[in-house]
Structures are given as structure tokens and as C-alpha cells.
Design a protein around this motif. Structure first.
Motif, PDB file in Angstrom:
ATOM      1  N   VAL A 237      -8.028  -1.112   8.557  1.00  0.00           N
ATOM      2  CA  VAL A 237      -7.055  -0.781   7.514  1.00  0.00           C
ATOM      3  C   VAL A 237      -7.751  -0.662   6.159  1.00  0.00           C
ATOM      4  O   VAL A 237      -8.366  -1.615   5.677  1.00  0.00           O
ATOM      5  N   GLY A 238      -7.630   0.514   5.542  1.00  0.00           N
ATOM      6  CA  GLY A 238      -8.279   0.775   4.256  1.00  0.00           C
ATOM      7  C   GLY A 238      -7.338   0.605   3.081  1.00  0.00           C
ATOM      8  O   GLY A 238      -6.905   1.592   2.473  1.00  0.00           O
ATOM      9  N   SER A 239      -7.022  -0.638   2.759  1.00  0.00           N
ATOM     10  CA  SER A 239      -6.177  -0.919   1.595  1.00  0.00           C
ATOM     11  C   SER A 239      -7.085  -1.226   0.415  1.00  0.00           C
ATOM     12  O   SER A 239      -7.356  -2.386   0.099  1.00  0.00           O
ATOM     13  N   HIS A 240      -7.583  -0.176  -0.244  1.00  0.00           N
ATOM     14  CA  HIS A 240      -8.577  -0.323  -1.300  1.00  0.00           C
ATOM     15  C   HIS A 240      -8.304   0.673  -2.421  1.00  0.00           C
ATOM     16  O   HIS A 240      -7.412   1.537  -2.313  1.00  0.00           O
ATOM     17  N   SER A 241      -9.053   0.564  -3.488  1.00  0.00           N
ATOM     18  CA  SER A 241      -8.909   1.489  -4.611  1.00  0.00           C
ATOM     19  C   SER A 241      -9.150   2.928  -4.155  1.00  0.00           C
ATOM     20  O   SER A 241      -9.813   3.183  -3.147  1.00  0.00           O
ATOM     21  N   ASN A 242      -8.588   3.876  -4.904  1.00  0.00           N
ATOM     22  CA  ASN A 242      -8.702   5.308  -4.621  1.00  0.00           C
ATOM     23  C   ASN A 242      -7.904   5.735  -3.388  1.00  0.00           C
ATOM     24  O   ASN A 242      -8.132   6.795  -2.820  1.00  0.00           O
ATOM     25  N   ALA A 243      -6.980   4.857  -2.956  1.00  0.00           N
ATOM     26  CA  ALA A 243      -6.138   5.185  -1.798  1.00  0.00           C
ATOM     27  C   ALA A 243      -4.725   4.676  -2.041  1.00  0.00           C
ATOM     28  O   ALA A 243      -4.505   3.776  -2.853  1.00  0.00           O
ATOM     29  N   ASP A 244      -3.774   5.273  -1.345  1.00  0.00           N
ATOM     30  CA  ASP A 244      -2.398   4.777  -1.414  1.00  0.00           C
ATOM     31  C   ASP A 244      -2.247   3.544  -0.535  1.00  0.00           C
ATOM     32  O   ASP A 244      -3.014   3.328   0.410  1.00  0.00           O
ATOM     33  N   LYS A 245      -1.229   2.739  -0.855  1.00  0.00           N
ATOM     34  CA  LYS A 245      -0.923   1.588  -0.021  1.00  0.00           C
ATOM     35  C   LYS A 245      -0.589   2.063   1.383  1.00  0.00           C
ATOM     36  O   LYS A 245       0.097   3.070   1.571  1.00  0.00           O
ATOM     37  N   MET A 246      -1.076   1.321   2.364  1.00  0.00           N
ATOM     38  CA  MET A 246      -0.816   1.696   3.753  1.00  0.00           C
ATOM     39  C   MET A 246       0.617   1.314   4.143  1.00  0.00           C
ATOM     40  O   MET A 246       1.002   0.146   3.983  1.00  0.00           O
ATOM     41  N   PRO A 247       1.412   2.244   4.632  1.00  0.00           N
ATOM     42  CA  PRO A 247       2.795   1.934   5.011  1.00  0.00           C
ATOM     43  C   PRO A 247       2.851   1.090   6.277  1.00  0.00           C
ATOM     44  O   PRO A 247       2.372   1.499   7.333  1.00  0.00           O
ATOM     45  N   VAL A 248       3.423  -0.091   6.171  1.00  0.00           N
ATOM     46  CA  VAL A 248       3.487  -0.988   7.324  1.00  0.00           C
ATOM     47  C   VAL A 248       4.333  -0.402   8.441  1.00  0.00           C
ATOM     48  O   VAL A 248       4.146  -0.721   9.625  1.00  0.00           O
ATOM     49  N   ASN A 249       5.282   0.478   8.074  1.00  0.00           N
ATOM     50  CA  ASN A 249       6.150   1.084   9.088  1.00  0.00           C
ATOM     51  C   ASN A 249       5.675   2.474   9.501  1.00  0.00           C
ATOM     52  O   ASN A 249       6.444   3.275  10.023  1.00  0.00           O
ATOM     53  N   SER A 250       4.396   2.753   9.277  1.00  0.00           N
ATOM     54  CA  SER A 250       3.821   4.006   9.751  1.00  0.00           C
ATOM     55  C   SER A 250       4.112   4.161  11.234  1.00  0.00           C
ATOM     56  O   SER A 250       3.971   3.217  12.017  1.00  0.00           O
ATOM     57  N   SER A 251       4.540   5.348  11.643  1.00  0.00           N
ATOM     58  CA  SER A 251       4.920   5.558  13.037  1.00  0.00           C
ATOM     59  C   SER A 251       3.761   5.284  13.987  1.00  0.00           C
ATOM     60  O   SER A 251       3.954   4.676  15.054  1.00  0.00           O
ATOM     61  N   THR A 252       2.562   5.694  13.592  1.00  0.00           N
ATOM     62  CA  THR A 252       1.408   5.470  14.467  1.00  0.00           C
ATOM     63  C   THR A 252       1.084   3.992  14.588  1.00  0.00           C
ATOM     64  O   THR A 252       0.886   3.473  15.693  1.00  0.00           O
ATOM     65  N   ALA A 253       1.039   3.284  13.454  1.00  0.00           N
ATOM     66  CA  ALA A 253       0.721   1.859  13.482  1.00  0.00           C
ATOM     67  C   ALA A 253       1.777   1.070  14.246  1.00  0.00           C
ATOM     68  O   ALA A 253       1.456   0.185  15.049  1.00  0.00           O
ATOM     69  N   THR A 254       3.039   1.395  13.995  1.00  0.00           N
ATOM     70  CA  THR A 254       4.125   0.680  14.676  1.00  0.00           C
ATOM     71  C   THR A 254       4.063   0.877  16.180  1.00  0.00           C
ATOM     72  O   THR A 254       4.223  -0.073  16.954  1.00  0.00           O
ATOM     73  N   GLU A 255       3.817   2.107  16.606  1.00  0.00           N
ATOM     74  CA  GLU A 255       3.756   2.393  18.042  1.00  0.00           C
ATOM     75  C   GLU A 255       2.585   1.664  18.702  1.00  0.00           C
ATOM     76  O   GLU A 255       2.729   1.095  19.788  1.00  0.00           O
ATOM     77  N   VAL A 256       1.428   1.669  18.034  1.00  0.00           N
ATOM     78  CA  VAL A 256       0.254   1.002  18.605  1.00  0.00           C
ATOM     79  C   VAL A 256       0.488  -0.500  18.697  1.00  0.00           C
ATOM     80  O   VAL A 256       0.192  -1.125  19.734  1.00  0.00           O
ATOM     81  N   MET A 257       1.038  -1.103  17.643  1.00  0.00           N
ATOM     82  CA  MET A 257       1.309  -2.540  17.689  1.00  0.00           C
ATOM     83  C   MET A 257       2.340  -2.869  18.759  1.00  0.00           C
ATOM     84  O   MET A 257       2.213  -3.869  19.488  1.00  0.00           O
ATOM     85  N   TYR A 258       3.361  -2.025  18.866  1.00  0.00           N
ATOM     86  CA  TYR A 258       4.419  -2.273  19.862  1.00  0.00           C
ATOM     87  C   TYR A 258       3.852  -2.227  21.280  1.00  0.00           C
ATOM     88  O   TYR A 258       4.144  -3.120  22.103  1.00  0.00           O
TER      89      TYR A 258
END
Length: 410
Positions: free
Chosen positions: A40-61
Motif C-alpha cells: 500500500v502506497g500511502s505516501h506523499s505525491n499520491a492520493d489517499k488509498m480508498p479502503v473500499n476500493s473494489s479490488t482491495a475489498t474483493e481480495v480481502m474478502y
């Protein structure tokens, strides 16, 4: 703080709740056990990572539904594993599909808490190192794991390590980049791993936005690296960003995204990628810190020895580009026996370093017996044994291969 072990309730608590609720109906559907690494790239020069991203949610599920393993890695200038767990199996036969789904959703909610707490600790971005850590965690997954997924959520615009896009890599030939990484032994092992990448090429102020052509070039570079790494499949997803820049994080250098600069056909081709490595200082694990049983390669005090070796492992993990000799030496004795003993002791230390995550190819174990260049005379003029000198000869040294001052003595 990157380590988030206290930021989430123990997952097993959720399982206990379902022990008490019983089960309704039957479900014999078998779900392949999944091992997942999320970088997870939560760093400067990037937007906040959406916790409810469809890809992330599906992979975690899917990971939670299969009672698999999941590891989170924070991407910054010095990526680290920040959380790792195995989803507990309730152990209830005939648990209904509805109950399994509810339980998986509970687990996902707790993992999202971890996800939300991930943030950069160090300046710059080393995406390749994060991928290497993810690969290591997946290759060490339980043997009964049937599927492996590496999910990367990052711009991919790396500014640190082997791939520094400030050096004009968006203008370089992709094959040259992959070849240079191969020669540097920097390609991770992704054999059997399905890779999904969200937000590749997506940036935030002060980084200039990349054009469509530049994003395609960036994806091409990473795709070829991942294919070279042996990935089973590579998919770049089109998840929506939050549009909210990450704040209060260490700085990240910007990459020149001048469109004209990027599309110019450079001739001659850019110089091959070269990695400048600053040697780390030699570490001496002497008899006082890592003591062995006499004439054996067994630690006398294993707990203390592992504590000392862990400090070395931390240093090597922080300098993944530095290869080191792990050299064993002994007090005076039979030449052949001392060589074998010193080799075994060097390997014993190397084994512990690898247990702490140091890659095997970063270590070069050797045994010099009692004829090392640092050996001091442990007999007096009359041939009597001098134990205080012998003690100093019993040691294991960690020497950087680029430390010319020490390696010249070998």
C-alpha cells in the motif's frame, strides 16, 4: 508508527462469536486457500488509498472467506511489513454459506482498520522493494495454500532503490531496464503469483500528472518486470482514486513529466542502470555476544544469540542491495576440523539471519578456521594455551563484499 498490531482486535474474537451463534443449513463448497500480500502506497505525491476500493475489498474478502493468510506492506523509501495474520478457521462443520459470508465480512472490516492506518514513515518511494517483500511473504506461505495474490496499490513512480524514475526511466528501453535488474539480481520471485495493480500512474500534487502515454509506458515497464519475475498473471485495474492527497508524510521527489521530454527518442540510449552501494560497517559477533558450545555449531545461549543476530538482520534488511560475507573463525586446532567447524558456525548464523527475513542470496557463508587474517596467537612461547586470546579467535564476522579494506585481507 507502521506496526499496527494494536490497532485491530484479534481476529479470533470474531470467530468466537460465531462459535456461539451456531450454524444454519449446510455448505460443502470448498474454497481454495488464498495467501495475499498487499503493498500500500500511502505516501506523499499520491492520493489517499480508498479502503473500499473494489479490488482491495474483493481480495480481502476472498482471503478471509478461505481462511487464508494476509500481509500488509507499507510502501515508502524503506518498505516494511506492517501487519501479517492468518484468518482463523471457526472449525465448525456444515457452517452455512450465509454464516461464512457474514464472518468473512467481519474479518474484512477489521482488516480495513489496519489498511486505514498504513502510512509512510520514510522519505521517497521504493516500490520494487515492497514487491520483493510481498514476494517473500507469499513464497513462505503455508504449503496448503493453493492460490497467491500480490495486490499493489501505488502510483509505481518509484524514486528510490533500483528503479528511480527521476533518472529518465520513462524514456529508457523497457528491455534494457529489465535486463539491468536481472543482472543486479533484483527481480523478485513471483512464481505462481497472480498480480493485481491498482492506481498505477495515478499521482497527486506536487507531482505533475502523467499523460496517457506516460502511464502506458509506466505500466509496460512494471508489467515486463512482473512477467520476468514469473507472475502467473498481471492485471492493472481501473479503481477510482479518492482525489484527496496524502498529507503529513515524509517528502517524495517529483519526476519530470514534461510530455515533450518523455516522447523524445533518445539517441544514444540511456546508460544502463547502475546501483551505487555504500558498504555497511563490519560486524563482529564475538564470544561474548554469540557463544557456541565447545567444538560445535550450537548456540550456548540461543535466546541471546538470536537477539544479537536480529540486530544484524535489521541492518541487512534496511540495506537490501548490500551482499555480505558471513565468516566463521576458530581458535587454534586441527586445520581440517577448524575449517569444518567455522563453516558450520557461519552457516548457523546465516540460517538465523534468513529466519529473520534476510534473502539467502544476500549472504555468503564461509569458514576460515584458525588461519584467518585476524587470528591472534593463542599459545605462548612454551606452547601453553592462552584462553583469553583463544576466546577472541572464536567469532563470526559480517563483512560487506564492497568493504575493500576488510575483504582485501581474505
Amino acid at each position: 508508527m507502521k506496526r499496527l498490531f494494536n490497532a485491530i482486535k484479534l481476529l479470533i474474537i470474531a470467530a468466537a462469536v460465531y462459535f456461539l451463534t451456531g450454524c444454519a443449513g449446510n455448505s460443502d463448497d470448498e474454497v481454495s486457500k488464498l495467501a495475499t500480500a498487499m503493498a500500500v502506497g500511502s505516501h506523499s505525491n499520491a492520493d489517499k488509498m480508498p479502503v473500499n476500493s473494489s479490488t482491495a475489498t474483493e481480495v480481502m474478502y476472498q482471503t478471509c472467506l478461505s481462511y487464508g493468510e494476509i500481509t500488509f506492506i507499507a510502501i515508502d523509501g524503506s518498505p516494511q511489513v506492517v501487519y501479517s495474520t492468518t484468518i482463523p478457521d471457526p472449525g465448525i462443520d456444515g457452517l452455512s454459506a450465509e454464516k461464512k459470508d457474514e464472518l468473512a465480512q467481519e474479518y474484512v472490516a477489521q482488516l480495513q482498520t489496519v489498511f486505514n492506518g498504513i502510512t509512510a514513515d520514510t522519505a521517497e518511494v521504493n516500490t520494487l522493494k515492497a514487491i520483493q517483500l510481498g514476494a517473500q511473504s507469499l513464497q513462505s506461505a503455508d504449503s496448503d495454500t493453493t492460490d497467491k495474490i500480490l495486490l499493489i496499490m501505488d502510483s509505481g513512480l518509484s524514486t528510490e532503490g533500483y528503479l528511480c524514475f527521476q533518472d529518465g526511466l520513462l524514456r529508457a528501453d523497457t528491455e534494457d531496464i529489465v535486463e539491468a535488474l536481472s543482472e543486479a539480481q533484483a527481480i523478485p520471485d513471483l512464481d505462481g503469483v497472480d498480480v493485481r495493480w491498482a492506481f498505477c500512474g495515478e499521482t497527486a500534487y506536487p507531482q505533475e500528472p502523467l499523460s496517457t502515454a506516460q502511464k502506458e509506458k509506466l505500466r509496460e515497464i512494471w508489467n515486463e518486470i512482473l512477467v520476468k519475475a514469473g507472475a502467473e498473471s498481471v492485471e492493472f485495474t481501473n479503481d477510482f482514486t479518492t482525489g484527496i492527497p496524502v498529507e503529513n508524510c515524509p517528502g517524495v521527489s517529483t519526476v519530470d513529466a514534461d510530455e515533450e521530454d518523455i516522447i523524445v527518442d533518445i539517441s544514444p540510449a540511456p546508460e544502463p542502470i547502475r546501483i551505487a552501494v555504500e558498504p555497511i560497517q563490519t560486524v563482529i559477533l564475538d564470544n561474548a555476544s554469540v557463544q557456541f558450545v565447545g567444538d560445535q555449531a550450537i548456540f550456548l545461549d540461543e535466546i541471546k544469540a538470536r537477539e544479537e543476530i536480529r540486530a544484524v538482520a535489521d541492518q541487512l534488511l534496511a540495506h537490501p542491495d548490500n551482499r555480505v560475507y558471513v565468516i566463521g573463525t576458530t581458535a587454534s586446532g586441527d586445520h581440517d576440523f577448524c575449517i569444518r567447524l567455522s563453516e558450520a558456525r557461519a552457516q548457523a548464523v546465516a540460517n538465523v539471519l534468513m529466519e529473520f527475513g534476510v534473502p539467502e542470496d544476500q549472504l555468503i557463508p564461509r569458514g576460515l578456521g584458525c588461519e584467518d587474517p585476524w587470528h591472534i596467537d593463542d599459545h605462548d612461547a612454551n606452547g601453553a594455551w592462552i584462553e583469553e586470546n583463544a576466546v577472541q579467535n572464536r567469532k563470526v564476522l559480517i563483512i560487506d563484499v564492497d568493504n575493500t579494506e576488510d575483504t582485501s585481507l581474505l
